[in-house]
Every structure is written in C-alpha cells, then in structure tokens.
Design a protein around this motif. Structure first.
Motif, PDB file in Angstrom:
ATOM      1  N   MET A  63       0.843  -1.185   0.000  1.00 12.20           N
ATOM      2  CA  MET A  63       0.000   0.000   0.000  1.00 12.20           C
ATOM      3  C   MET A  63       0.883   1.242   0.000  1.00 12.20           C
ATOM      4  O   MET A  63       1.863   1.320   0.739  1.00 12.20           O
ATOM      5  N   SER A  64       0.568   2.201  -0.846  1.00 14.61           N
ATOM      6  CA  SER A  64       1.334   3.440  -0.880  1.00 14.61           C
ATOM      7  C   SER A  64       1.053   4.249   0.375  1.00 14.61           C
ATOM      8  O   SER A  64       0.026   4.080   1.027  1.00 14.61           O
ATOM      9  N   LEU A  65       1.985   5.120   0.700  1.00 20.00           N
ATOM     10  CA  LEU A  65       1.841   5.961   1.877  1.00 20.00           C
ATOM     11  C   LEU A  65       1.258   7.303   1.451  1.00 20.00           C
ATOM     12  O   LEU A  65       1.938   8.081   0.771  1.00 20.00           O
ATOM     13  N   PRO A  66       0.011   7.599   1.829  1.00 18.29           N
ATOM     14  CA  PRO A  66      -0.653   8.815   1.352  1.00 18.29           C
ATOM     15  C   PRO A  66       0.005  10.102   1.827  1.00 18.29           C
ATOM     16  O   PRO A  66      -0.093  11.123   1.162  1.00 18.29           O
ATOM     17  N   ALA A  67       0.674  10.084   2.982  1.00 15.40           N
ATOM     18  CA  ALA A  67       1.198  11.321   3.553  1.00 15.40           C
ATOM     19  C   ALA A  67       2.642  11.150   3.978  1.00 15.40           C
ATOM     20  O   ALA A  67       2.947  10.965   5.159  1.00 15.40           O
ATOM     21  N   PRO A  68       3.599  11.218   3.028  1.00 21.85           N
ATOM     22  CA  PRO A  68       5.008  11.168   3.417  1.00 21.85           C
ATOM     23  C   PRO A  68       5.328  12.341   4.343  1.00 21.85           C
ATOM     24  O   PRO A  68       4.744  13.411   4.224  1.00 21.85           O
ATOM     25  N   GLN A  69       6.250  12.128   5.276  1.00 17.93           N
ATOM     26  CA  GLN A  69       6.503  13.116   6.316  1.00 17.93           C
ATOM     27  C   GLN A  69       7.895  13.747   6.147  1.00 17.93           C
ATOM     28  O   GLN A  69       8.878  13.041   5.904  1.00 17.93           O
ATOM     29  N   GLY A  70       7.940  15.059   6.290  1.00 15.68           N
ATOM     30  CA  GLY A  70       9.208  15.788   6.292  1.00 15.68           C
ATOM     31  C   GLY A  70       9.910  15.873   4.964  1.00 15.68           C
ATOM     32  O   GLY A  70      11.127  16.102   4.932  1.00 15.68           O
ATOM     33  N   VAL A  71       9.194  15.744   3.868  1.00 15.85           N
ATOM     34  CA  VAL A  71       9.844  15.699   2.562  1.00 15.85           C
ATOM     35  C   VAL A  71      10.512  17.018   2.182  1.00 15.85           C
ATOM     36  O   VAL A  71      11.474  17.030   1.419  1.00 15.85           O
ATOM     37  N   SER A  72       9.998  18.133   2.712  1.00 14.99           N
ATOM     38  CA  SER A  72      10.595  19.431   2.356  1.00 14.99           C
ATOM     39  C   SER A  72      11.260  20.115   3.533  1.00 14.99           C
ATOM     40  O   SER A  72      11.571  21.299   3.470  1.00 14.99           O
ATOM     41  N   SER A  73      11.497  19.386   4.600  1.00 19.56           N
ATOM     42  CA  SER A  73      12.085  19.994   5.788  1.00 19.56           C
ATOM     43  C   SER A  73      13.608  20.073   5.653  1.00 19.56           C
ATOM     44  O   SER A  73      14.250  19.069   5.318  1.00 19.56           O
ATOM     45  N   PRO A  74      14.199  21.237   5.922  1.00 19.04           N
ATOM     46  CA  PRO A  74      15.663  21.352   5.859  1.00 19.04           C
ATOM     47  C   PRO A  74      16.368  20.787   7.092  1.00 19.04           C
ATOM     48  O   PRO A  74      17.580  20.600   7.078  1.00 19.04           O
ATOM     49  N   THR A  75      15.596  20.519   8.159  1.00 17.61           N
ATOM     50  CA  THR A  75      16.223  20.070   9.412  1.00 17.61           C
ATOM     51  C   THR A  75      15.850  18.656   9.821  1.00 17.61           C
ATOM     52  O   THR A  75      16.511  18.068  10.682  1.00 17.61           O
ATOM     53  N   PHE A  76      14.788  18.102   9.221  1.00 15.80           N
ATOM     54  CA  PHE A  76      14.347  16.774   9.659  1.00 15.80           C
ATOM     55  C   PHE A  76      14.449  15.779   8.514  1.00 15.80           C
ATOM     56  O   PHE A  76      13.939  16.007   7.415  1.00 15.80           O
ATOM     57  N   LYS A  77      15.110  14.663   8.797  1.00 16.76           N
ATOM     58  CA  LYS A  77      15.193  13.559   7.855  1.00 16.76           C
ATOM     59  C   LYS A  77      14.413  12.401   8.428  1.00 16.76           C
ATOM     60  O   LYS A  77      14.748  11.868   9.476  1.00 16.76           O
ATOM     61  N   ALA A  78      13.336  12.015   7.763  1.00 22.17           N
ATOM     62  CA  ALA A  78      12.463  10.959   8.287  1.00 22.17           C
ATOM     63  C   ALA A  78      13.264   9.680   8.501  1.00 22.17           C
ATOM     64  O   ALA A  78      14.038   9.254   7.630  1.00 22.17           O
ATOM     65  N   PRO A  79      13.106   9.049   9.629  1.00 22.06           N
ATOM     66  CA  PRO A  79      13.861   7.821   9.921  1.00 22.06           C
ATOM     67  C   PRO A  79      13.283   6.636   9.145  1.00 22.06           C
ATOM     68  O   PRO A  79      12.123   6.668   8.708  1.00 22.06           O
ATOM     69  N   PRO A  80      14.040   5.587   8.984  1.00 22.14           N
ATOM     70  CA  PRO A  80      13.503   4.394   8.314  1.00 22.14           C
ATOM     71  C   PRO A  80      12.489   3.679   9.213  1.00 22.14           C
ATOM     72  O   PRO A  80      12.781   3.384  10.369  1.00 22.14           O
ATOM     73  N   LEU A  81      11.318   3.442   8.656  1.00 25.70           N
ATOM     74  CA  LEU A  81      10.255   2.761   9.404  1.00 25.70           C
ATOM     75  C   LEU A  81       9.923   1.420   8.744  1.00 25.70           C
ATOM     76  O   LEU A  81       8.795   0.945   8.808  1.00 25.70           O
ATOM     77  N   ASP A  82      10.927   0.844   8.120  1.00 23.26           N
ATOM     78  CA  ASP A  82      10.746  -0.428   7.410  1.00 23.26           C
ATOM     79  C   ASP A  82      11.046  -1.637   8.277  1.00 23.26           C
ATOM     80  O   ASP A  82      11.027  -2.767   7.811  1.00 23.26           O
ATOM     81  N   GLY A  83      11.348  -1.408   9.545  1.00 23.72           N
ATOM     82  CA  GLY A  83      11.664  -2.512  10.442  1.00 23.72           C
ATOM     83  C   GLY A  83      13.140  -2.717  10.654  1.00 23.72           C
ATOM     84  O   GLY A  83      13.547  -3.583  11.444  1.00 23.72           O
ATOM     85  N   SER A  84      13.974  -1.934   9.983  1.00 26.92           N
ATOM     86  CA  SER A  84      15.416  -2.089  10.159  1.00 26.92           C
ATOM     87  C   SER A  84      15.881  -1.550  11.502  1.00 26.92           C
ATOM     88  O   SER A  84      16.923  -1.974  12.009  1.00 26.92           O
ATOM     89  N   LEU A  85      15.119  -0.611  12.065  1.00 23.71           N
ATOM     90  CA  LEU A  85      15.436  -0.040  13.363  1.00 23.71           C
ATOM     91  C   LEU A  85      14.228  -0.183  14.286  1.00 23.71           C
ATOM     92  O   LEU A  85      13.090   0.071  13.870  1.00 23.71           O
ATOM     93  N   ALA A  86      14.498  -0.581  15.542  1.00 21.52           N
ATOM     94  CA  ALA A  86      13.435  -0.599  16.547  1.00 21.52           C
ATOM     95  C   ALA A  86      13.266   0.818  17.105  1.00 21.52           C
ATOM     96  O   ALA A  86      14.118   1.696  16.903  1.00 21.52           O
ATOM     97  N   PHE A  87      12.190   1.021  17.844  1.00 18.47           N
ATOM     98  CA  PHE A  87      11.879   2.381  18.294  1.00 18.47           C
ATOM     99  C   PHE A  87      13.022   3.025  19.089  1.00 18.47           C
ATOM    100  O   PHE A  87      13.362   4.193  18.833  1.00 18.47           O
TER     101      PHE A  87
END
Length: 965
Positions: A1-25
């Motif tokens: 399923m596609s993600l309807p609302a990607p987060q932080g795509v235009s932010s100069p200070t925030f890089k969205a973390p990987p949420l694919d399961g490679s990192l735990a919380f």
C-alpha cells in the motif's frame, strides 16, 4: 500500500527515519539525534524568551542517555526488566525517563497517579515489577510506602526497590556530544517494549502490553493520514505521558518531525486546565491542538479562546464525547475540528484528516492501515466495533476472532452514517461504560449492582455521558414509592439510602462517585422499562428522564454535593474552616491546609466539586452579589490549589463585597474573641444609618426598616434578588434609641437628605412595625406620599397583646420592663428554634442569651443586646403612652384610631411558623392575621409558608415587595 502522507519531505532540518523494520523504536531516537540533530523536539512556555524555548533532538537524546545512566545505578539485572513509574512531573522530564529506560532495553510502565495504593500494588504484582520510580511529592511517596509494605507482606519478604524520579536539570544539563552513549540495543520485535494500563473502571486497572512491533505501527500511523506533520507544533499540554494520548505524541514526533508543545519543565508541574492549556497554545504557537472535550466546551464560550483556536491548523479531541453546541460553535468559526477515536489497546481513526466531513464534525474515518469489523446489533445503524490483526496494524490485545482472524473486541458501539458507510461515530459502550467530558470513564454495572442490594431500591441506572460527573436514577421499591416533587420526602429518601451509596462510592474510582444531589428518584407516572430478562431498557429510560437529567446538571452547575455549615461571621478563620470542610468532604479524607490538593490526588472533577461547593456557600450567605460570584475565575481552585490559598482569596472577595454594601466587622481579621460574636451575615458600618443595597436610576427605592437588633443582615440578599432599588436603615451610635418618636424623626431626616421628594416606599420587619406607622405619619404630615407600606410578620397590635398578657404594666418601672424584655427575648429564641434555619440560628441565639443574662460577651454581642433592650423599651413606652386608657388597660380602640389616620395602603405578611406562634394557642384563631383586620379592615393580609426568618427569601414575598415597580 502506498503511503498517502510522506513526512518531512521538504524539511531542511528533519530527515524521516527508516520505518521499514530495520530499526526498533529506541534506535530511532539515536537516528534522529544524528540525522535531525538541530530539528526541534520540544517547545515550552517561556514568556521571558519571547514566548517559548526549544529543545532540539540532539539535546533531547542527550537527556535520554543521561537518564539511562542515572537508572543503571539503581537497577540490577539484565534487560528486559519492567520498571514501574509513579510520578507527578512535567512531560519533558517524563519523556526522557520513558525513552531512557527503553534505550537501556528495559520496559517502562507508567502508572496513573490517580490510582489508589491497592490498585498500584495490583499493577506492580501483575506485571512482576520489582522497581518503582517515584516523584518526590509527599502524597505519592505515601502511596509508594503503602505499596511496598503491602507487597512485602503479600510476597513473603520480597521487596520493591524505589528509585527517586530525576528532575529536569538532572537530565537536560548534559550538552550534546558530552555524554557517554549507552550500549547499543536492538530488541526482538515480539519483545514487550512498553506497558500501559486500562482505566480501572472495574475493580482494578489491567496492564496492557505493547511490543516493539506495536510501537513501530504507532510510529508509521501518521504516514497513512492526510497531512505532513513535520514542523507542526503538536499540543501535548492536555494529556499526561502515562496516558496513551501523551505517549502517542512521542511516537509521532519521532517518526514525523512534529514538535511537541509542552508546559515548562517546572516542579510541581503545571496543571492542565482549560486556561493554562490555552495560554500555552498561544505562547508556543501550537498549530495542532490535541485536547479533551471539557476544555473545548469552555473555550467555545470564550470569544478570545475561539480567536486563538482560529489561528491553528486543526483542533483534535479524544477521550470522550463533545457537546454538540460547543462543536457547532467552533466549526462555525472556521476551526478545523476533528474527532479522534482510539483506545490504549488500539488506534482506529484516521490521523489528522485535512477537512471535516460534510456529514458533520462528529463523524470519523477508519485509518487506512487499520482493518476493522462492524458487527450489527439489534439497533438500526449501531454496530459493535472490532479491530483485526493485520500487517500494518496489530492491536496490543487480541481477545477474539472475526472471520477466522484474530481481533480485539473494543466493546464499543458505533453508529455508521446512514448515507456514507465509511463514516462512524461512537454511540456508547456495549457494557454501558459511561464516558465523561473529562475523558474519564465510569463503569456503572458494579455500582448499580451494589445499589440494588438496598431494601429501599428496586432498580438503579447511572447516567452522565458527556458530563463532568455521573448521577443515578433510582426506582424505589413499591412500598417506598412517592412523588419526587415532595422535597421533604425526597430528602428523607436520599438519606435512607445514603449508607448504601457511600459503600458503593468506596469501591468506585473517584470520578465515578455519586453525590447526594446527583440522585434522581423515579416518578411513579414515568416507570422504568425492563426487558424480558428483567434488565433495564437503558435507552428508553434515559430518553424518558432526559429533561430531569439535563435540569439536574444545570442545577449542579450552581451547586454542589456537600452539606457545609456556612459562616454567619465571615472571618478568615471561619472561611478556612468552611473550605477545609468542603475539601475534606470531597476527598473523604483530611488534607493539610497548605497541601496542594492536586498532588494529593485531586483532578478536574474534584476541583469542580470544590468550586461548586464554595460558590454555593458564598451565594447562600447573601453577602456577595450574584454578579460578583459569576465573575469569579472559573479555575480558581486550580490557580489556588490549597485550603489556605483558596480561603484567603474567598475571604478577600467577601470583604470587598461587604465593603461595597457598607458592612464591616463581619469580615474582620481580629479573631481573639471571635467565638463570642453573634453569627450574622454582616454588621453595619457604624457611621452609616442608611445603606443603599441596590440603586436603579431615579425610581423610588423600597426602604427597609431593621428589626429589634438594629441591623440589616436579613435584607442583604435583596441586593441580588431585587430588580428595583432597595435601601435599608440601621442603628448607629448616633441613633436616638431613648424615644421612638425621636428615632423616627432621625430616620425621616436621613431619608430626606438622600431623597428630598417622594413618593416613598416603606417596609418593616418584626418589631419595627410600630416604627413604620410613626415614620409614615411623619411623611404624610409633611405632605409627602407613601405609595407602599408593607409590614412583615408583625403588626403593632401584637405589642398590645403582649402587654395585656402581663396586665399592661408601666414599662418605666424597672422590674416591669425587665419582665417584658425577658418575655420578648424568649419569643425571639422560640422563633429561631421553629425556623427552618434553626440549626444555623441556634448559636446566634445562645450567644445573645448569654449576653442578655450578663454572661461573658464581646463588644458586638453587648452592642446587639443593648440595641434590642433600648429599642424594645422605647416601643413599650410609646405603646403604653398611646393606648393606655383610664382603666389601665391597653385599649384596642385607641390603637385603631391612631392607625386609621394613615393614608398609605397597608399590606401585612404573616409567616405560618413566625410571630403568630407567639400568640397563646387559645387565642390564635382570633389573632391569625396578627390582629390586622380588627384595626385596619381595608388592609391587605398575605399568608405565606415558613418561619420568622426563612420567609423573607420566599419568591412570593419578594414579588409582593416589588409590586407596581
């Protein structure tokens, strides 16, 4: 399923973390500290710094590692270990504690501070916790001590290790890059990451376990919404971190770069009131408000609050239903109002839609990553909601199966929109759990079961949805059935079942307690409906009693549940006693005068109960006008959270009101001899003979003459009850008490100085009936018009009746006047005893009698007794001179001739339990109208219920006094 609302795509200070399961919380925290180091994690109020301060991700994660090292000193053993937290602290510190424990690989278990010691012990035992982090406030330290002792006894010597809750400065003083990183951690996805607990509306709350997989689902949830949350300032002020609403703000910020707006990190923490939250929203520039319905109700009534909310991106509410009127008001002001539905076990509704459904703000959509099942019930459009286990969202609890798939039974009933089946709104609980506007929940089933054990109760049904507090509908047993409009019988019945209700309250959460005024007794004309099985048809009964329930809540808004003795003398000491009694009654335990009631376990409901009780007492005292009471700050209990602080505030309000009305010593601070003071609402300013209780333009005021005591405390309430002007006369050191004629002339001059021309309106009370006639004659002899003359519960002929009982003795003979005065004082005491307010008048009576008989008395007691003796003596001498004929008897005819020269229309009001009861029983038929018609055949006589004091507040009497104006 596609993600309807990607987060932080235009932010100069925030890089969205990987949420694919490679990192735990816990690993996501370190990722953000590296890749989004300068991005803001927190904003909090700081008016000295332009409104707010910020904490970046690198600063926040430095505190996380610092917290981890702090706890390593106390916790022995290898992860995972469950660490319980019982703390009243600010959200920023709480964040560092929770995430610091997780970063160590431990399992944080935040416990609500509203739980009892028994509930906390149950939760610790059921989760096998051996460590308890406790904040330093005494109330929680006491709970922790009790829990540890109970656990030690129950577990045969096993101990719980308590850990001091660190402070903000302990954790956030470490600079980024200057701390020792904790060892890396990569927990298994099935491992428990976090524990929360249910609301505890049954006997005890239950722990709810969330795995690291669940936390990842929480984190990814905003990506299935409609809005990019990065950079949005998310309002975290309303919810504690031990609540799911508070914890979700952590996962949202971690995954999306949203900024958590919080109260400043001070101790004790700022209490989340509607006023405090709104102020913080403004100070921090909060763009997404997340709050509870009760705050929205308050804000919707405040134009300034509405303007502030219009500047936000969205206003979301959860934890309970919102009153329609409030919601409609906010939406009408172009505020994006969003209803959010979720539970501790599972999220359900869509995260931050970008618009309100055209069908209405109450309706919600299911989140795109959540799979639900709506199972039909026997009611049209009402379904039981289940949340299925799925790859994108898995509930923390799976307790059933739907279509062969594991699922969570929410036990909630929802209503699907009739034309858009993708929309739903909460209808109620399948188990009849009641959701209050505070977000707290009441489970009525065990409470009702306890109530019906009473032999006087046939059935009981609780109510209170969308309200601050619950109430109960009671169906009496057939032999107890009565008309609830009979207030005397209603009070008796409530008292008869009160022990049973008290027992039920002892087992119920604090917010679910039933107060005496919240009991509605069924009307025999509207019987309860039952199913074939004998259970109540709840919807039908609630519908039948809808009007009674709404009327009750309107009444409770201006009243309270406590039967508190109201001071007759409003000294600071007495006010402290009253407030202490109120707080004790609400908490059902003693609270120190300087203790913070919220650190002692208070919440919004207890604050409301205390506030209503205080306002009720002030209103019933009649010393403060209604306009002043209504203007009091809604949150004064939150702003002044101790008995001492509230008492000083209330005393100041009363002092100010009394000063405006011309009262003084009633609120004095000198309490050395306070116990000797007569209990009165107000004592007149010794320099003012005429007091203007209420002015209204140039209309003729009603001028009230005082009773035998020379005071006007009986009339203070008229300042708020009257719609016309009202003045009152009072005895001062200048008042000539040696002669009734001189006294009347003195008052005549005082009135003329304030109002040179008529018409005039006069009213007397009790012993001033003769004074009214003398004063009326003065006005009419001067050519003035007296358009109204009302004599309240007395008539001049009563003095003749009393005198003739003793043979009409000459009052100038010392032994004669003493006998007559003693009889008069005895009659006053009898009337106090008969009055419905007898319990509050009794102390005044005892004090007066002590002073009357020469006992120890202070200045005010002596002056009151002195006034009564001088005034009654002047009346006795006047009546003796006026009416004594050649036989030595008081002549009725002479009195009649004197009174019939009055031109003014006379109205006499007779209280059923008042002066007429001073007449001998064999004479009462003849003197039922106090002798009025024998002297003035054309006079109007009005009979009213009540005693000599209470009848004054009767609405019919007040209307009569205002007739024609």
């Amino acid at each position: 399923m596609s993600l309807p609302a990607p987060q932080g795509v235009s932010s100069p200070t925030f890089k969205a973390p990987p949420l694919d399961g490679s990192l735990a919380f816990p690993e996501l925290l370190d990722y953000n500290a590296i890749h989004s180091a300068k991005h803001t994690l927190f904003r909090y109020d700081d008016l000295d710094n332009g409104g707010f301060r910020t904490i970046s991700w690198e600063e926040g994660v430095a505190a996380v590692h610092t917290a981890g090292h702090y706890f390593k000193k106390f916790i022995q053993g290898e992860a995972p270990i469950t660490i319980a937290i019982l703390a009243n602290t600010n959200s920023i510190t709480y964040f560092a504690v929770i995430t610091g424990l997780m970063r160590l690989g431990f399992i944080p278990f935040p416990i609500s501070t509203r739980n009892s010691a028994a509930a906390v012990a149950h939760l610790i035992k059921s989760t096998d916790s051996r460590h308890l982090i406790v904040s330093r406030d005494p109330s929680l330290q006491k709970v922790a001590d009790t829990v540890c002792h109970q656990f030690w006894e129950a577990e045969g010597g096993d101990k719980i290790t308590t850990i001091p809750m660190p402070c903000f400065n302990d954790l956030f003083s470490t600079k980024p890059g200057r701390y020792e990183p904790l060892p890396s951690v990569h927990p298994d996805w099935s491992q428990t990451a976090f524990i929360m607990h249910s609301s505890g509306t049954t006997r005890f709350p239950s722990p709810i376990y969330a795995t690291h997989k669940h936390l990842l689902h929480h984190a990814v949830r905003p990506y299935y919404g409609d809005v990019d949350l990065c950079g949005q300032v998310y309002g975290s002020q309303s919810a504690a971190m031990y609540h799911v609403m508070g914890f979700i703000s952590i996962t949202n910020s971690t995954a999306t770069g949203s900024i958590m707006a919080c109260f400043p990190p001070v101790e004790p923490p700022v209490k989340p009131t509607a006023e405090h939250v709104l102020s913080s929203i403004i100070n921090t520039g909060t763009t997404i408000v997340a709050t509870i319905p009760s705050f929205l109700v308050e804000w919707a009534r405040n134009p300034q609050a509405v303007e502030a909310l219009k500047a936000t991106t969205a206003v979301a509410y959860a934890s309970g239903p919102l009153e329609k009127e409030a919601g409609d008001t906010l939406v009408a002001n172009d505020i994006l109002l969003l209803s959010v539905y979720g539970l501790t076990e599972s999220t359900v509704s869509l995260v931050l839609p970008n618009s309100i459904p055209v069908e209405g703000w109450e309706w919600m959509k299911v989140a795109r990553n959540v799979d639900v099942a709506f199972v039909p019930t026997d009611e049209q459009d009402v379904y039981r909601l289940y949340v299925k286990d799925g790859p994108l969202h898995s509930p923390a609890v799976l307790d059933t199966e739907i279509d062969g798939v594991k699922a969570f039974d929410t036990k909630d009933l929802v209503q699907l929109h009739p034309s858009n089946r993708k929309l739903f709104k909460v209808y109620g609980r399948a188990d009849e759990q009641i959701m209050h506007s505070t977000g707290e929940k009441t489970n009525p089933v065990p409470i009702e079961a306890g109530l019906v054990l009473d032999k006087h109760i046939a059935a009981a049904m609780m109510f209170g949805r969308a309200k601050f507090q619950p109430g109960v509908l009671i169906l009496p047993t057939p032999e107890e059935t009565f008309d609830p409009n009979d207030t005397t019988r209603l009070a008796e019945y409530r008292t008869s079942i009160w022990d049973t209700i008290t027992k039920a309250n002892e087992q119920a959460p604090q917010h679910s307690r039933i107060y005496k005024e919240m009991i509605i007794v069924a009307n025999p004309a509207k019987p309860f409906e039952f199913t074939v099985k004998g259970s109540l048809r709840r919807k039908a009964v609630l519908k039948a009693y809808e009007q009674e329930i709404e009327s009750l809540y309107k009444t409770v808004d201006e009243a309270s549940e406590t039967d508190i003795v109201i001071p007759r003398l409003w000294t600071l000491k007495n006010v402290v006693t009253m407030v202490r009694d109120i707080v004790t009654a609400v908490f059902q335990q003693n609270i120190g005068d300087t203790d913070n009631i919220f650190l002692a376990g208070g919440d919004s409901l207890t604050a409301t109960s205390i506030r209503n009780s205080v306002l009720r007492a002030i209103r019933k005292s009649k010393v403060v006008p209604v306009a002043v009471i209504r203007a009091l700050p809604h949150n004064f209990v939150f702003d002044l959270p101790s008995i001492a602080a509230m008492s000083a505030f209330i005393h100041g309000i009363v002092v100010g009101a009394c000063a405006a009305l011309g009262a003084g010593p009633a609120t004095r601070n000198d309490e050395a001899d306070e116990e000797g003071y007569p209990e009165i609402d107000s004592v007149p300013d010794l320099g003012r003979s005429l007091v203007k209780l209420r002015e209204r333009g140039g209309e003729p005021p009603l001028i009230m003459l005082h009773g035998a005591g020379g005071l006007y405390f009986e009339y203070v309430f008229l300042a708020e009850k009257f719609r016309t002007a009202v003045w009152t006369m009072t005895v001062t050191p200048d008042t000539p008490l040696t002669s009734l004629r001189e006294m009347a002339a003195f008052y005549f001059a005082k009135i003329k100085a304030e109002r040179p021309t008529g018409p005039y309106r006069l009213a007397s009370y009790s012993a001033s009936s003769v004074l009214l006639v003398v004063l009326t004659k003065l006005f009419e002899g001067n050519g003035d018009e007296v358009v109204q003359a009302v004599i309240l519960d007395h008539f001049p002929a009563m003095f003749m009746y009393s005198a003739n009982k003793f043979g009409n003795p000459d009052p100038r003979v010392a032994e004669n006047i003493k006998m007559m005065l003693d009889a008069g004082m005895s009659a006053i005491g009898d009337m106090m005893d008969r009055d419905a307010h007898g319990s509050t008048l009794r102390r005044s009576k005892n004090l007066l009698l002590e002073a009357w008989n020469g006992g120890p008395a202070n200045e005010i007691s002596r002056k009151s007794v002195g006034t009564i003796k001088a005034y009654l003596t002047a009346i006795a001498e006047f009546v003796y001179d006026l009416t004594t004929d050649e036989t030595g008897a008081a002549s009725m005819e002479l009195m009649a001739q004197w009174m019939r020269t009055i031109k003014a229309p006379i109205t006499v009001v007779v209280a059923a339990e008042g002066s007429v009861k001073s007449v001998a029983e064999e004479d009462r038929e003849m003197w039922a109208d106090l002798g009025t018609k024998r002297f003035l055949p054309d006079a109007r006589v009005v009979f009213v219920k009540g005693g000599h004091y209470e009848f004054l507040t009767d609405d019919s009497v007040i209307r009569l006094l205002q007739e024609g104006y």
